[in-house]
Design an enzyme around this catalytic site. Structure first.
Site, mmCIF file in Angstrom:
data_model
loop_
_atom_site.group_PDB
_atom_site.id
_atom_site.type_symbol
_atom_site.label_atom_id
_atom_site.label_comp_id
_atom_site.label_asym_id
_atom_site.label_seq_id
_atom_site.Cartn_x
_atom_site.Cartn_y
_atom_site.Cartn_z
ATOM 1 N N HIS A 186 95.930 13.841 -16.020
ATOM 2 C CA HIS A 186 94.650 14.070 -15.338
ATOM 3 C C HIS A 186 93.972 12.744 -14.992
ATOM 4 O O HIS A 186 93.415 12.590 -13.907
ATOM 5 C CB HIS A 186 93.726 14.930 -16.196
ATOM 6 C CG HIS A 186 94.278 16.279 -16.500
ATOM 7 N ND1 HIS A 186 93.695 17.130 -17.419
ATOM 8 C CD2 HIS A 186 95.366 16.939 -16.006
ATOM 9 C CE1 HIS A 186 94.404 18.247 -17.489
ATOM 10 N NE2 HIS A 186 95.418 18.156 -16.642
ATOM 11 N N HIS B 171 95.364 23.203 -9.672
ATOM 12 C CA HIS B 171 95.574 22.372 -10.865
ATOM 13 C C HIS B 171 97.009 21.869 -10.925
ATOM 14 O O HIS B 171 97.258 20.740 -11.371
ATOM 15 C CB HIS B 171 95.234 23.106 -12.153
ATOM 16 C CG HIS B 171 95.335 22.192 -13.334
ATOM 17 N ND1 HIS B 171 94.360 21.280 -13.655
ATOM 18 C CD2 HIS B 171 96.344 21.994 -14.235
ATOM 19 C CE1 HIS B 171 94.742 20.570 -14.692
ATOM 20 N NE2 HIS B 171 95.944 20.988 -15.067
ATOM 21 N N ASP C 207 98.049 17.979 -11.266
ATOM 22 C CA ASP C 207 99.044 17.453 -12.202
ATOM 23 C C ASP C 207 100.135 16.672 -11.478
ATOM 24 O O ASP C 207 100.547 15.595 -11.928
ATOM 25 C CB ASP C 207 99.697 18.597 -12.973
ATOM 26 C CG ASP C 207 98.876 19.076 -14.161
ATOM 27 O OD1 ASP C 207 97.914 18.387 -14.557
ATOM 28 O OD2 ASP C 207 99.203 20.153 -14.698
ATOM 29 N N HIS D 155 105.551 19.308 -15.259
ATOM 30 C CA HIS D 155 105.659 17.889 -15.608
ATOM 31 C C HIS D 155 107.120 17.422 -15.674
ATOM 32 O O HIS D 155 107.445 16.329 -15.212
ATOM 33 C CB HIS D 155 104.974 17.637 -16.949
ATOM 34 C CG HIS D 155 103.532 18.021 -16.961
ATOM 35 N ND1 HIS D 155 102.600 17.439 -16.129
ATOM 36 C CD2 HIS D 155 102.860 18.946 -17.697
ATOM 37 C CE1 HIS D 155 101.418 17.985 -16.360
ATOM 38 N NE2 HIS D 155 101.551 18.897 -17.290
#
Length: 305
Positions: A78, A237, A241, A264
Site C-alpha cells: 500500500h 483495491h 495492490d 501478490h
C-alpha cells in the site's frame, strides 16, 4: 525534462500491522537521486537496509514482504502504491517492526503523509522501465500480462463467487493518462471474510485486522457500517495492490498491465519473467520535452490531482 522526485521533509506515522497486530512507527525521509525506495529496519542493531527489489520478495501470503540478511518488512504494497501513484522515485522508509502499519487498509493515509511532507523535483532525469514486448505468467485459471504501452494502464478482473463482491463492479480499467490515482484508486481498502479469520489467525495472519482497516464480509454482505467507498472498491483495491507490487521493480513502468484473479504472488512472478528476458524491457528517460509521449507527460500531473 521529466525529473526524479523525493520528499521535501521528514514525516512520521504510527499504527498497527495488519497481520502482526504489533504497534509500528513509520518515518518517511528524503533520499538522493537514484537511491530508489529503501526500507530500513531501525529496531535492529545494526540497522538492516531493504531496497525495493522483486527478488527480495519473500512472502506473498495476503501481502508483499521483503527480506534481506534475515530481516523482513511485510505489507509494503500500500505504501509502495502511494509512492508510485505520486511519482516518488527516491525515499528512505524507517520502520521499527517487521510490518508497515495498515492504517485504514488503503493507500489514502500514505498519500496524505507524502503530500504532508511535500514532493520535490530533483536534478536528475526520471528513469522508466519500458516494456518492449508482451510477457505473461499463468497459474491455473489465473493470469497476468505486461505489454508495450506509452503510459501506464491497468486492466483487472476478479471472480469471488460472493454476493457482496459480485454485485459490485468486478472489472476495471485505469489509465493514468486519464485517471487520477488519488481520487479514483488510493482510497480502496483491503478486504476479507469472517469465515477466514480463524484460519488466518492460526497462521499468524490478520492479527491486527478490524472494521477500521478492512472491508469485512460475512457469507452474504459487507459488515462495515459505512459501506463501500467506490462502487467497484474490491477490484480497485486489487489495482492498488498491483501498482505497489509492480513498483518493487525500482522504476515507474511504461506498460499495459492486465490480469485475471491475480494477486501478490503473480504480480511478483510477472516482474521476474519480464526482468529475466533482457529483450523484453529497457530503461528510458525523457530529457527533451519533444521526445516525451503525451500520455507519459500527463502521468504524474494527473496522478496527484
Amino acid at each position: 525534462m521529466l525529473k526524479q522526485r523525493t520528499l521535501k521533509t521528514v514525516v512520521t506515522a504510527t499504527g498497527v500491522g495488519l497481520h502482526s497486530g504489533a504497534k509500528v512507527t513509520l518515518t518517511l525521509r528524503p533520499a538522493a537521486p537514484d537511491t530508489g525506495i529503501v526500507f530500513h529496519r531501525v529496531d535492529l542493531d545494526p540497522v538492516v537496509d531493504l531496497p525495493a527489489d522483486p527478488y527480495a520478495v519473500c512472502d506473498t501470503r495476503m501481502c508483499s514482504g521483503l527480506q534481506r540478511e534475515g530481516a523482513k518488512v511485510n505489507t509494503v504494497e500500500h505504501l509502495m502504491s502511494a509512492l508510485a501513484g505520486l511519482g516518488v522515485d527516491n525515499a528512505h522508509i524507517d520502520v521499527d517492526a517487521a510490518e508497515i502499519p495498515i492504517l485504514d487498509g488503503s493507500a489514502g493515509p500514505f498519500v496524505f503523509l507524502i503530500q504532508s511532507a511535500g514532493i520535490e523535483e530533483q536534478k536528475a532525469p526520471k528513469r522508466f522501465l519500458r516494456v518492449l514486448k508482451p510477457v505473461e505468467y499463468v497459474e491455473g485459471d489465473k493470469w497476468v500480462r505486461l505489454e508495450p504501452y506509452d503510459g501506464f494502464k491497468l486492466s483487472f478482473s476478479i471472480l469471488f463467487n460472493h454476493p457482496a463482491i459480485d454485485s459490485t463492479g468486478t472489472s476495471v480499467v485505469v489509465d493514468f493518462a486519464e485517471h487520477s490515482y488519488v481520487r479514483e484508486v488510493a482510497r480502496a481498502r483491503t478486504f476479507g471474510f469472517m469465515q477466514d479469520v480463524e484460519f488466518m489467525r492460526a497462521n499468524g495472519l490478520g492479527l491486527g485486522g478490524s472494521l477500521d482497516n478492512a472491508i469485512v464480509m460475512d457469507e452474504y454482505r459487507v459488515l462495515n457500517a459505512d459501506g463501500l467507498r467506490y462502487a467497484d472498491e474490491f477490484v480497485k483495491h486489487k489495482v492498488l495492490d498491483a501498482i505497489g507490487d509492480l513498483y518493487l521493480a525500482g522504476h515507474s513502468l511504461l506498460a499495459s498491465y492486465s490480469a485475471y484473479k491475480s494477486g501478490h504472488a503473480l504480480n511478483n512472478q510477472i516482474l521476474r519473467v519480464l526482468l529475466e528476458d533482457k529483450t523484453a524491457w529497457d530503461i528510458v528517460t525523457f530529457e527533451e520535452e519533444a521526445s516525451t509521449p503525451p500520455a507519459v507527460a500527463r502521468l504524474f500531473a494527473l496522478a496527484a490531482a
